[in-house]
Design a protein around this motif. Sequence first.
Motif, mmCIF file in Angstrom:
data_model
loop_
_atom_site.group_PDB
_atom_site.id
_atom_site.type_symbol
_atom_site.label_atom_id
_atom_site.label_comp_id
_atom_site.label_asym_id
_atom_site.label_seq_id
_atom_site.Cartn_x
_atom_site.Cartn_y
_atom_site.Cartn_z
ATOM 1 N N ARG A 1 6.704 -0.536 -5.478
ATOM 2 C CA ARG A 1 5.692 0.765 -5.747
ATOM 3 C C ARG A 1 4.534 -0.029 -5.246
ATOM 4 O O ARG A 1 4.485 -1.043 -5.035
ATOM 5 C CB ARG A 1 5.406 0.826 -7.158
ATOM 6 N N PRO A 2 3.481 1.248 -4.789
ATOM 7 C CA PRO A 2 1.925 0.549 -4.353
ATOM 8 C C PRO A 2 1.327 -0.024 -5.391
ATOM 9 O O PRO A 2 1.479 0.164 -6.534
ATOM 10 C CB PRO A 2 1.464 1.941 -4.155
ATOM 11 N N GLY B 1 0.675 -1.074 0.005
ATOM 12 C CA GLY B 1 0.056 0.039 0.121
ATOM 13 C C GLY B 1 0.875 1.296 -0.049
ATOM 14 O O GLY B 1 0.479 2.280 -0.150
ATOM 15 N N SER B 2 2.073 1.078 0.240
ATOM 16 C CA SER B 2 2.901 2.241 0.364
ATOM 17 C C SER B 2 4.230 1.872 -0.420
ATOM 18 O O SER B 2 4.720 0.638 -0.512
ATOM 19 C CB SER B 2 3.413 2.841 1.696
ATOM 20 N N PRO B 3 5.123 2.954 -0.835
ATOM 21 C CA PRO B 3 6.350 2.502 -1.511
ATOM 22 C C PRO B 3 7.329 2.000 -0.691
ATOM 23 O O PRO B 3 7.527 2.391 0.799
ATOM 24 C CB PRO B 3 6.870 3.871 -2.242
ATOM 25 N N LEU B 4 8.188 1.053 -0.896
ATOM 26 C CA LEU B 4 9.050 0.538 0.085
ATOM 27 C C LEU B 4 10.390 0.772 -0.778
ATOM 28 O O LEU B 4 10.865 0.311 -1.851
ATOM 29 C CB LEU B 4 8.945 -1.028 0.213
ATOM 30 N N ARG B 5 11.703 1.148 -0.051
ATOM 31 C CA ARG B 5 12.835 1.368 -0.729
ATOM 32 C C ARG B 5 13.733 0.082 -0.344
ATOM 33 O O ARG B 5 13.789 -0.406 0.728
ATOM 34 C CB ARG B 5 13.699 2.518 0.018
ATOM 35 N N LYS B 6 14.152 -0.454 -1.408
ATOM 36 C CA LYS B 6 15.104 -1.757 -1.347
ATOM 37 C C LYS B 6 16.022 -1.759 -2.458
ATOM 38 O O LYS B 6 15.998 -1.367 -3.506
ATOM 39 C CB LYS B 6 14.157 -2.907 -1.590
ATOM 40 N N TYR C 1 14.105 -7.643 5.439
ATOM 41 C CA TYR C 1 12.642 -7.960 6.210
ATOM 42 C C TYR C 1 12.554 -6.503 6.881
ATOM 43 O O TYR C 1 13.184 -5.914 7.857
ATOM 44 C CB TYR C 1 13.112 -8.944 7.364
ATOM 45 N N GLN C 2 11.531 -5.952 6.412
ATOM 46 C CA GLN C 2 10.946 -4.535 6.951
ATOM 47 C C GLN C 2 9.799 -4.807 7.682
ATOM 48 O O GLN C 2 8.751 -5.736 7.272
ATOM 49 C CB GLN C 2 10.675 -3.667 5.596
ATOM 50 N N ARG C 3 9.532 -3.716 8.531
ATOM 51 C CA ARG C 3 8.506 -4.198 9.410
ATOM 52 C C ARG C 3 7.019 -3.383 8.784
ATOM 53 O O ARG C 3 7.224 -2.347 8.098
ATOM 54 C CB ARG C 3 8.654 -3.187 10.871
ATOM 55 N N GLY C 4 5.945 -3.944 8.832
ATOM 56 C CA GLY C 4 4.729 -3.530 8.172
ATOM 57 C C GLY C 4 3.283 -3.646 9.108
ATOM 58 O O GLY C 4 3.495 -4.189 10.036
ATOM 59 N N ILE C 5 2.302 -3.285 8.512
ATOM 60 C CA ILE C 5 1.022 -3.441 9.141
ATOM 61 C C ILE C 5 0.352 -3.811 7.840
ATOM 62 O O ILE C 5 -0.215 -3.083 7.122
ATOM 63 C CB ILE C 5 0.456 -1.892 9.618
ATOM 64 N N LEU C 6 -0.194 -4.930 8.209
ATOM 65 C CA LEU C 6 -1.156 -5.804 7.323
ATOM 66 C C LEU C 6 -2.699 -5.458 7.739
ATOM 67 O O LEU C 6 -2.969 -5.598 9.119
ATOM 68 C CB LEU C 6 -0.886 -7.408 7.600
ATOM 69 N N SER C 7 -3.581 -5.065 6.756
ATOM 70 C CA SER C 7 -4.663 -4.696 6.856
ATOM 71 C C SER C 7 -5.805 -4.995 5.782
ATOM 72 O O SER C 7 -5.121 -5.195 4.924
ATOM 73 C CB SER C 7 -4.803 -3.117 7.680
ATOM 74 N N SER D 1 4.240 0.315 5.214
ATOM 75 C CA SER D 1 5.202 0.169 6.104
ATOM 76 C C SER D 1 4.925 0.772 7.537
ATOM 77 O O SER D 1 3.747 1.691 7.676
ATOM 78 C CB SER D 1 6.347 1.189 5.701
ATOM 79 N N SER D 2 5.375 0.353 8.697
ATOM 80 C CA SER D 2 5.077 0.705 9.950
ATOM 81 C C SER D 2 5.952 1.908 10.410
ATOM 82 O O SER D 2 5.935 2.091 11.513
ATOM 83 C CB SER D 2 5.399 -0.411 10.804
ATOM 84 N N GLY D 3 7.024 2.477 9.483
ATOM 85 C CA GLY D 3 7.754 3.582 10.119
ATOM 86 C C GLY D 3 8.976 3.249 9.588
ATOM 87 O O GLY D 3 9.298 2.527 8.889
ATOM 88 N N ARG D 4 9.830 4.248 10.369
ATOM 89 C CA ARG D 4 11.310 3.949 10.084
ATOM 90 C C ARG D 4 11.839 2.649 10.220
ATOM 91 O O ARG D 4 11.385 1.951 11.200
ATOM 92 C CB ARG D 4 12.017 5.021 11.133
ATOM 93 N N GLN D 5 12.830 2.291 9.437
ATOM 94 C CA GLN D 5 13.305 0.755 9.318
ATOM 95 C C GLN D 5 14.717 0.576 9.828
ATOM 96 O O GLN D 5 15.257 -0.448 9.562
ATOM 97 C CB GLN D 5 13.325 0.394 7.846
#
Length: 421
Positions: free
Chosen positions: A406-407, A348-353, A360-366, A377-381
Amino acid sequence: MTDSNKPSDCCMDATDSSISASDALKVIAANTQPVQGGEAIPLRNALGRVLAQPIHSPINVPAYRNSAMDGYALFGKDIPAAGTCRLKVVGSAFAGQPYQGELNRGECIRIMTGAKVPQAADTVIMQEWVEREGDEAIIDNRSKPGANVRQAGEDIQVDSIVLQPGDEIGPAQLGLLASLGIPEVKVYRRVRVAFFSSGDEIRSIGQPLEEGQIYDSNRYTLFGMLSELGADVIDMGVIADEAEAIRDAMLQAASEADLVLTSGGISVGEADFIAENIHQLGTVHFSKVAIKPGRPLTFAHIGDACFFGLPGNPVAVMITFLQFARPAIRRLQGKQEQLTPTLRVKAGSPLRKLPGRTEYQRGILSLDEGGELVVNSSGRQGSGVLSSMSRGNCLICLSDESGDIRPGDLVDVQPFDLLRH
């Protein structure tokens, strides 16, 4: 000592003597075996334990032919080919109170769910399809011979294997074993895990902090994760950054435990005495894994004890434990081989990689507005940012070859709730 003064993950060359995450798991699997020894325990104490021997059923389940619903038990041959017919109701049967008489053609009995079906009968017609007039039951041809009768041993046959060694006993397994009348089971003994932190900057909770010092969060996250796995934990506290003290602690831990965990002090530095000692005391299987966070991860043996040298940063400790130490503990516990459960969902949000290693990035599944699963993403990684680990409910697993996300792109997700056992 934590790794906070070492070069950050983004500055390290992942190809420099690092093995891939998948290869690391293969090495771990090849070098861990279930602990020796088991114990027989009462069934009520067996929740969460792992079976050490197969369970054979001592009885048939069901133990006798019984009715699958409330209705009337009768001869299937008495069902009319067309129209209706009348049968004489000669008695009744309830669960635990079988009909004691002899059933003849042209007769039926009222029967309740779970009640024993008379030997001569072979069919139960549901009560909604029967019209009752006095001591007669009027039936039609909607039912088929043999309907609604559970056969003896239909679910489980006597002497069949119902549970295998390596099966974990959950609530359903408790109920199954109880239904067979089994009072106790033989299980693997609990895996003993010893762990400690190292670092002159580390202070235990309750001690005042001086400049440059931090509280030890790693022992608490490790205690929590180990407890969820059902391990017997040996918390050895914080060990000073002294070569002899570290060596003594490692030898003591290896003598008392099946697996030893340390956090911090495994990089190559002047005060990284864990890394120095493990090469002297044990056999090192690997010491770097191409992942972020958690690249400086060591897996070794000290005698018969498995050893994991985890990084010092709090998030790296949790992620390396979940991805690598947890599978090792499951194997030591004798649990059946099981892949880490993952979901394939939309970002749902862009992720840099950057390509080149697993992240392994922290996320919020909903659920999004359309009712579909989406992960953000749940915030700073950063590997020291526990707040985004606390806010998150999953790990977003990005493969070696993956670049920026990308989203709308599909990603693999591991919900935390599925990583706790």
